[in-house]
Design a protein around this motif. Sequence first.
Motif, short mmCIF file in Angstrom:
data_model
loop_
_atom_site.label_atom_id
_atom_site.label_comp_id
_atom_site.label_asym_id
_atom_site.label_seq_id
_atom_site.Cartn_x
_atom_site.Cartn_y
_atom_site.Cartn_z
N ARG A 213 24.40 20.72 42.93
CA ARG A 213 24.14 21.29 44.31
C ARG A 213 24.46 22.64 44.43
O ARG A 213 23.99 23.69 45.00
N SER A 214 25.92 22.92 43.74
CA SER A 214 26.24 24.14 43.73
C SER A 214 25.67 25.15 42.97
O SER A 214 25.44 26.40 43.48
N TYR A 215 25.01 24.89 41.68
CA TYR A 215 24.20 25.89 41.12
C TYR A 215 22.83 26.28 41.84
O TYR A 215 22.59 27.43 41.77
N GLU A 216 22.35 25.18 42.58
CA GLU A 216 21.08 25.45 43.40
C GLU A 216 21.42 26.32 44.54
O GLU A 216 20.64 27.38 44.67
N LEU A 217 22.62 26.22 45.15
CA LEU A 217 22.87 27.09 46.18
C LEU A 217 23.39 28.51 45.71
O LEU A 217 23.10 29.83 46.38
N MET A 218 23.82 28.75 44.47
CA MET A 218 24.07 29.88 43.79
C MET A 218 22.72 30.68 43.67
O MET A 218 22.62 31.95 43.83
N GLU A 219 21.61 29.75 43.24
CA GLU A 219 20.65 30.63 42.88
C GLU A 219 19.70 31.00 44.16
O GLU A 219 18.99 31.73 44.30
N MET A 220 19.96 30.14 45.29
CA MET A 220 19.62 30.65 46.61
C MET A 220 20.05 31.87 47.28
O MET A 220 19.46 32.80 47.88
N ILE A 221 21.33 32.00 46.94
CA ILE A 221 22.25 32.76 47.99
C ILE A 221 22.96 33.97 47.27
O ILE A 221 22.75 34.88 47.74
N LEU A 222 23.63 33.74 45.99
CA LEU A 222 24.57 34.82 45.48
C LEU A 222 23.81 36.19 45.38
O LEU A 222 22.76 36.38 44.45
N LYS A 223 24.59 37.13 45.63
CA LYS A 223 24.24 38.30 45.23
C LYS A 223 25.41 39.02 44.79
O LYS A 223 26.59 39.21 45.38
N VAL A 224 25.18 39.87 43.70
CA VAL A 224 26.51 40.55 42.86
C VAL A 224 26.08 42.08 42.94
O VAL A 224 24.99 42.63 42.72
N TYR A 225 27.18 42.96 43.45
CA TYR A 225 27.04 44.43 43.35
C TYR A 225 27.74 44.85 42.16
O TYR A 225 28.95 44.26 42.06
N ILE A 226 27.26 45.62 41.45
CA ILE A 226 28.04 46.28 40.19
C ILE A 226 28.23 47.69 40.48
O ILE A 226 27.22 48.48 40.81
N TYR A 227 29.46 47.96 40.40
CA TYR A 227 29.83 49.43 40.46
C TYR A 227 29.46 50.00 39.41
O TYR A 227 29.56 49.75 38.26
N ARG A 228 28.68 51.24 39.95
CA ARG A 228 28.28 52.18 38.79
C ARG A 228 29.16 53.26 38.37
O ARG A 228 28.91 54.02 37.44
N ASP A 229 30.31 53.31 38.86
CA ASP A 229 31.50 54.23 38.61
C ASP A 229 31.95 53.82 37.38
O ASP A 229 32.06 52.55 36.79
N GLY A 230 32.62 54.91 36.71
CA GLY A 230 33.21 54.56 35.28
C GLY A 230 32.30 54.89 34.20
O GLY A 230 31.12 54.93 34.27
N LYS A 231 32.89 55.74 33.33
CA LYS A 231 32.23 56.32 32.07
C LYS A 231 32.07 55.56 31.12
O LYS A 231 33.21 54.70 30.50
N LYS A 232 31.29 55.69 30.10
CA LYS A 232 31.36 55.13 28.85
C LYS A 232 32.34 55.70 27.80
O LYS A 232 32.40 56.96 28.05
N PRO A 233 32.93 55.01 26.75
CA PRO A 233 32.34 53.65 26.35
C PRO A 233 33.19 52.56 27.12
O PRO A 233 32.76 51.39 26.82
N ILE A 234 34.34 52.85 27.97
CA ILE A 234 35.09 51.98 28.70
C ILE A 234 34.25 50.98 29.41
O ILE A 234 34.14 49.72 29.62
#
Length: 557
Positions: A213-234
């Motif tokens: 049930r938790s996995y199904e709800l993750m697929e229905m709901i979860l949204k993740v924001y990835i910060y674009r800040d920070g330079k390569k290679p770190i």
Amino acid sequence: MMPENQRHPTGQEQSPALIQNSGQGKFEEIIIYNELRKQLKHVSLALFKELIRRFAWRKIDWRKLFLAGAVMSIAGIILPTFLLAYHRNSRSESPNGTMHFSKNLTEARLDKSQLVTSAPFVSLNSSIEAKESARVLRMRQNRRKTIDVLKVVHPPPRRSVPRHLQRYLQSLSSHEALLYAKREIEHAPLVGNVGNDSYLYAPVFRNISIFKRSYELMEMILKVYIYRDGKKPIFHQPRLNGIYASEGWFMKLMEANREFVTKEPERAHLFYLPYSSRQLELALYVRNSHNLRPLSKFLRDYVNMIASKYPFWNRTHGSDHFLVACHDWGPFITTEHVELKDNAIKALCNADLKENFVAGKDVSLPETAIRIASKPLRNIGGGIRVSQRPILPFFAGKMHGRVRPKLLKHWLNKDADMRIYGPLSRRVSKSMSYVRHMKSSKYCICPMGYEVNSPRIVEAIYYECVPVIIADNFVLPLSEVLEWNAFSVTVAEIDIPKLKEILLAIPLKRYLQMLMNVKMVQKHFLWNPNPMRYDLFHMILHSIWYNRLNQIQIPQS
């Protein structure tokens, strides 16, 4: 009366000798034709090499080159035709069907192919079919070998979400959506190990109903924001091989994901800090200095920059932010920033309860040693039958940390049943490789190294060997949902002298069940280049999601 297949089209009966000569004639034509093809091939190759030699460092006259190619092509078609026609005519003039040329060649070919001379007929189609059958057989054998190594079973597709439920979830704020998910999980319906749910093998989970049930709800709901800040290679530059590959593979697959990632931070339920602890070490650590403060200060300054530039960190004091770090130093380089250390969700390979790891909030990250980045599934599977496994337990590795020296002190060269080594010598590995040792052992010893984590745990699962984990205070990977007692053995460090006694005390029926569970849980530890439901990428993300929900308090109504 002669059978119909031995009658001439005119209706006259043919003698067996004439039929035999006719069959031999067809076979001889095949041999001549093949021989001509080979000769023309050699001539073509010689001419092509001569062309390359003459045209090297010169201007090529393409018209002459195309003309020569056309002449060769026409010759390759017409010459065999005329020769075969001449052969047929000469054979028809001979009453006994004797060959007038290439006789020695034909006899040699017949001897080489070991044909039975008394056979009345040799069919061209049958020889081609025999070759095709051999080729198909080889292909099937190769395919069978590949399948034996790793049988990839695809999971069932996602369950479609009703329109009205989609509209309702979209109307909720990020916090309200998390509250809804937590209530749903608390009232998860009971599921069995039948139908589409058979892909999830209940014995390897702590509670299959809650996980599903938790996995199904993750697929229905979860949204993740990835910060674009920070330079390569770190930042944003994953390393996909070595013993720290887990953080790199997660970063790669997370940044390429379109299902969970959102470009609208207002809609996000989680925020990812996309740095690599391994790249941070390579960029900033001074070798042999034993000083980690420059690394932790760098991470502190990065989080402060994020907090000042965006409103999202300060909104929850970092409790909806997460990082993924597989380096042994992962817990230590967060200590300069209090909220990062205490509030953020840390997915760490070094999941030591005594080293800044909080069970129920932080996630124990499986440590996977990937040798070839382009082949993360190489050598997986293929454990031999139990009755043919000659080794009780196996371990080989370097001597660092507090546990491994004790292990060798008690078991190195002390018992023939206990294959306990230091680094695997060339003499031993020549007769049996490291991977073959694991696939040939009933149990694989997984002692801690410098820290509590070890890549041997996942290696044992990959090679279908029951892991024996020796690391006090270690929170086992993905233990929010996985029942490790079902497919592994945990031995306290103090019980190393009794290791053989502990393993022999396990009944055969219990061992066979554990081995079956190892094979069934294996799919949840795979880094698939194209992620599939319930694989390691999704299992890690689910544990982060699940532990975020653990922090949500449902208001009393």
